[in-house]
Design a protein around this motif. Structure first.
Motif, PDB file in Angstrom:
ATOM      1  N   GLY A   1       0.808  -1.216   0.000  1.00 42.38           N
ATOM      2  CA  GLY A   1       0.000   0.000   0.000  1.00 42.38           C
ATOM      3  C   GLY A   1       0.838   1.261   0.000  1.00 42.38           C
ATOM      4  N   THR A   2       1.959   1.255   0.740  1.00 41.76           N
ATOM      5  CA  THR A   2       2.835   2.429   0.731  1.00 41.76           C
ATOM      6  C   THR A   2       3.665   2.475  -0.544  1.00 41.76           C
ATOM      7  OG1 THR A   2       4.374   1.158   2.110  1.00 41.76           O
ATOM      8  CG2 THR A   2       2.954   2.748   3.218  1.00 41.76           C
ATOM      9  N   MET A   3       4.033   1.313  -1.059  1.00 42.80           N
ATOM     10  CA  MET A   3       4.764   1.309  -2.333  1.00 42.80           C
ATOM     11  C   MET A   3       3.886   1.854  -3.461  1.00 42.80           C
ATOM     12  SD  MET A   3       7.014  -2.212  -2.286  1.00 42.80           S
ATOM     13  CE  MET A   3       8.046  -1.682  -3.659  1.00 42.80           C
ATOM     14  N   ALA A   4       2.576   1.658  -3.337  1.00 46.80           N
ATOM     15  CA  ALA A   4       1.654   2.159  -4.368  1.00 46.80           C
ATOM     16  C   ALA A   4       1.506   3.672  -4.320  1.00 46.80           C
ATOM     17  CB  ALA A   4       0.288   1.495  -4.200  1.00 46.80           C
ATOM     18  N   LYS A   5       1.869   4.262  -3.181  1.00 45.31           N
ATOM     19  CA  LYS A   5       1.801   5.717  -3.059  1.00 45.31           C
ATOM     20  C   LYS A   5       3.110   6.373  -3.481  1.00 45.31           C
ATOM     21  CE  LYS A   5      -1.559   5.634   0.730  1.00 45.31           C
ATOM     22  NZ  LYS A   5      -1.783   5.903   2.174  1.00 45.31           N
ATOM     23  N   GLY A   6       4.210   5.633  -3.377  1.00 47.20           N
ATOM     24  CA  GLY A   6       5.500   6.180  -3.765  1.00 47.20           C
ATOM     25  C   GLY A   6       5.736   6.015  -5.255  1.00 47.20           C
ATOM     26  N   GLY A   7       6.727   6.724  -5.741  1.00 46.28           N
ATOM     27  CA  GLY A   7       7.092   6.598  -7.151  1.00 46.28           C
ATOM     28  C   GLY A   7       6.012   7.095  -8.085  1.00 46.28           C
ATOM     29  N   ARG A   8       6.112   6.644  -9.309  1.00 43.48           N
ATOM     30  CA  ARG A   8       5.128   7.006 -10.320  1.00 43.48           C
ATOM     31  C   ARG A   8       4.796   5.791 -11.176  1.00 43.48           C
ATOM     32  NH1 ARG A   8       7.303  11.822 -13.657  1.00 43.48           N
ATOM     33  NH2 ARG A   8       9.089  12.055 -12.305  1.00 43.48           N
ATOM     34  N   GLU A   9       3.617   5.792 -11.731  1.00 46.73           N
ATOM     35  CA  GLU A   9       3.172   4.654 -12.523  1.00 46.73           C
ATOM     36  C   GLU A   9       3.822   4.665 -13.910  1.00 46.73           C
ATOM     37  OE1 GLU A   9      -1.042   4.309 -12.868  1.00 46.73           O
ATOM     38  OE2 GLU A   9      -0.933   2.304 -13.779  1.00 46.73           O
ATOM     39  N   VAL A  10       4.168   3.493 -14.393  1.00 48.39           N
ATOM     40  CA  VAL A  10       4.603   3.292 -15.771  1.00 48.39           C
ATOM     41  C   VAL A  10       3.384   2.809 -16.547  1.00 48.39           C
ATOM     42  CG1 VAL A  10       6.152   1.997 -17.284  1.00 48.39           C
ATOM     43  CG2 VAL A  10       6.939   2.723 -15.018  1.00 48.39           C
ATOM     44  N   LEU A  11       2.947   3.625 -17.480  1.00 45.29           N
ATOM     45  CA  LEU A  11       1.671   3.338 -18.135  1.00 45.29           C
ATOM     46  C   LEU A  11       1.776   2.308 -19.248  1.00 45.29           C
ATOM     47  CD1 LEU A  11       0.051   6.877 -18.388  1.00 45.29           C
ATOM     48  CD2 LEU A  11      -0.385   5.090 -16.707  1.00 45.29           C
ATOM     49  N   HIS A  12       2.923   2.296 -19.929  1.00 40.94           N
ATOM     50  CA  HIS A  12       3.026   1.463 -21.122  1.00 40.94           C
ATOM     51  C   HIS A  12       4.045   0.342 -20.898  1.00 40.94           C
ATOM     52  CE1 HIS A  12       0.639   4.498 -23.117  1.00 40.94           C
ATOM     53  NE2 HIS A  12       1.463   5.415 -22.660  1.00 40.94           N
ATOM     54  N   LEU A  13       3.608  -0.867 -21.131  1.00 36.46           N
ATOM     55  CA  LEU A  13       4.467  -2.031 -20.882  1.00 36.46           C
ATOM     56  C   LEU A  13       5.771  -1.956 -21.659  1.00 36.46           C
ATOM     57  CD1 LEU A  13       4.535  -4.741 -19.371  1.00 36.46           C
ATOM     58  CD2 LEU A  13       3.572  -5.795 -21.430  1.00 36.46           C
ATOM     59  N   LYS A  14       5.737  -1.379 -22.835  1.00 35.56           N
ATOM     60  CA  LYS A  14       6.941  -1.310 -23.663  1.00 35.56           C
ATOM     61  C   LYS A  14       8.011  -0.422 -23.020  1.00 35.56           C
ATOM     62  CE  LYS A  14       5.167   2.476 -26.590  1.00 35.56           C
ATOM     63  NZ  LYS A  14       6.103   3.513 -26.149  1.00 35.56           N
ATOM     64  N   ASN A  15       7.629   0.386 -22.054  1.00 40.32           N
ATOM     65  CA  ASN A  15       8.582   1.298 -21.423  1.00 40.32           C
ATOM     66  C   ASN A  15       9.126   0.775 -20.100  1.00 40.32           C
ATOM     67  OD1 ASN A  15       8.256   3.141 -23.496  1.00 40.32           O
ATOM     68  ND2 ASN A  15       6.591   4.227 -22.461  1.00 40.32           N
ATOM     69  N   VAL A  16       8.770  -0.441 -19.737  1.00 38.06           N
ATOM     70  CA  VAL A  16       9.222  -1.005 -18.471  1.00 38.06           C
ATOM     71  C   VAL A  16      10.740  -1.161 -18.467  1.00 38.06           C
ATOM     72  CG1 VAL A  16       9.256  -3.150 -17.141  1.00 38.06           C
ATOM     73  CG2 VAL A  16       7.094  -2.170 -17.869  1.00 38.06           C
ATOM     74  N   LEU A  17      11.340  -0.810 -17.339  1.00 38.29           N
ATOM     75  CA  LEU A  17      12.790  -0.901 -17.177  1.00 38.29           C
ATOM     76  C   LEU A  17      13.129  -1.707 -15.927  1.00 38.29           C
ATOM     77  CD1 LEU A  17      13.591   2.850 -17.876  1.00 38.29           C
ATOM     78  CD2 LEU A  17      14.146   0.945 -19.399  1.00 38.29           C
ATOM     79  N   ARG A  18      14.372  -2.172 -15.877  1.00 32.38           N
ATOM     80  CA  ARG A  18      14.830  -2.874 -14.679  1.00 32.38           C
ATOM     81  C   ARG A  18      14.650  -1.971 -13.451  1.00 32.38           C
ATOM     82  NH1 ARG A  18      20.793  -4.649 -15.478  1.00 32.38           N
ATOM     83  NH2 ARG A  18      20.976  -2.470 -16.050  1.00 32.38           N
ATOM     84  N   GLY A  19      14.293  -2.553 -12.353  1.00 35.64           N
ATOM     85  CA  GLY A  19      14.078  -1.778 -11.132  1.00 35.64           C
ATOM     86  C   GLY A  19      12.646  -1.314 -10.946  1.00 35.64           C
TER      87      GLY A  19
END
Lengths: 44, 166
Positions: B94-112
């Motif tokens: 739940g806290t991890m879902a509040k931190g960071g930012r969402e990656v919307l497009h699967l093609k842009n997924v990166l390590r980490g």
């Protein structure tokens, strides 16, 4: 922060990742992965 | 501006550190025990440094993913807790879902990047991206005693969102 993370700010990062692509070990068949036990959730 | 504020060269280093930490846990699966007890945060609390070959002996999914990120964001780049917002002392999906930012497009997924599974807003599982195999993002997932496992990101049908903290 609500804006997405994958627009503009990370140009070139994918190329960096590809340049050092890890040699990953063989993956596990998803059918053979035991059910995840969930997350601990918020501490009381 | 990236989520972490790190520049491209530093982000590259961060992803390498995070990936190596996750794979270290994967390679020591028999010694890494799944727990939801208070000792799940020992990786950070006991200062277990992946670069020295050390890894947590106890963790749940979020504690393991956070430990991987901590090795880069805090130990290498001295950043505050932009993952859970708890000064690196705890957290959950739940806290991890509040931190960071969402990656919307699967093609842009990166390590980490981290994949959250289950129902919003608190979710119930998280795993960390370590690369691609045959074009498919792969995660290290520590969700049970026999884990961690290396599996494709969609090994569960309830993958809900991907978040970035780098």
């Amino acid at each position: 922060m609500t804006e997405p993370a994958d627009i503009d700010d990370y140009t070139g990062d994918a190329a960096d990742d590809e340049a050092v692509a890890e040699i990953l070990p063989p993956a596990t068949d998803p059918a053979k992965v035991p059910a995840d036990q969930g997350d601990a959730g918020a501490d009381q | 501006m990236s989520v972490s504020g790190l520049g491209r060269p530093q982000r590259h280093v961060a992803r390498e550190i995070i990936t190596q930490a996750a794979l270290l846990g994967l390679h020591h699966a028999p010694a890494l025990h799944y727990t939801q007890g208070s000792d799940r945060w020992e990786g950070i609390a006991k200062h277990r440094v992946a670069a020295k070959g050390d890894y947590p002996r106890h963790a749940d999914c979020s504690a393991f993913a956070t430990w991987c990120l901590w090795n880069a964001l805090q130990l290498r780049f001295h950043l505050g807790d932009i993952v859970n917002g708890t000064h690196w002392t705890g957290g959950y999906t739940g806290t991890m879902a509040k931190g960071g930012r969402e990656v919307l497009h699967l093609k842009n997924v990166l390590r980490g990047d981290c994949v959250l599974y289950g129902p919003a807003p608190t979710y119930e599982h998280v795993a960390i991206i370590v690369g691609h195999q045959n074009g498919v993002p792969m995660v290290v997932s520590n969700g049970s005693e026999s884990g961690p496992f290396l599996v494709r990101y969609d090994y569960r049908p309830d993958h809900a969102q991907i978040r970035r903290y780098i």
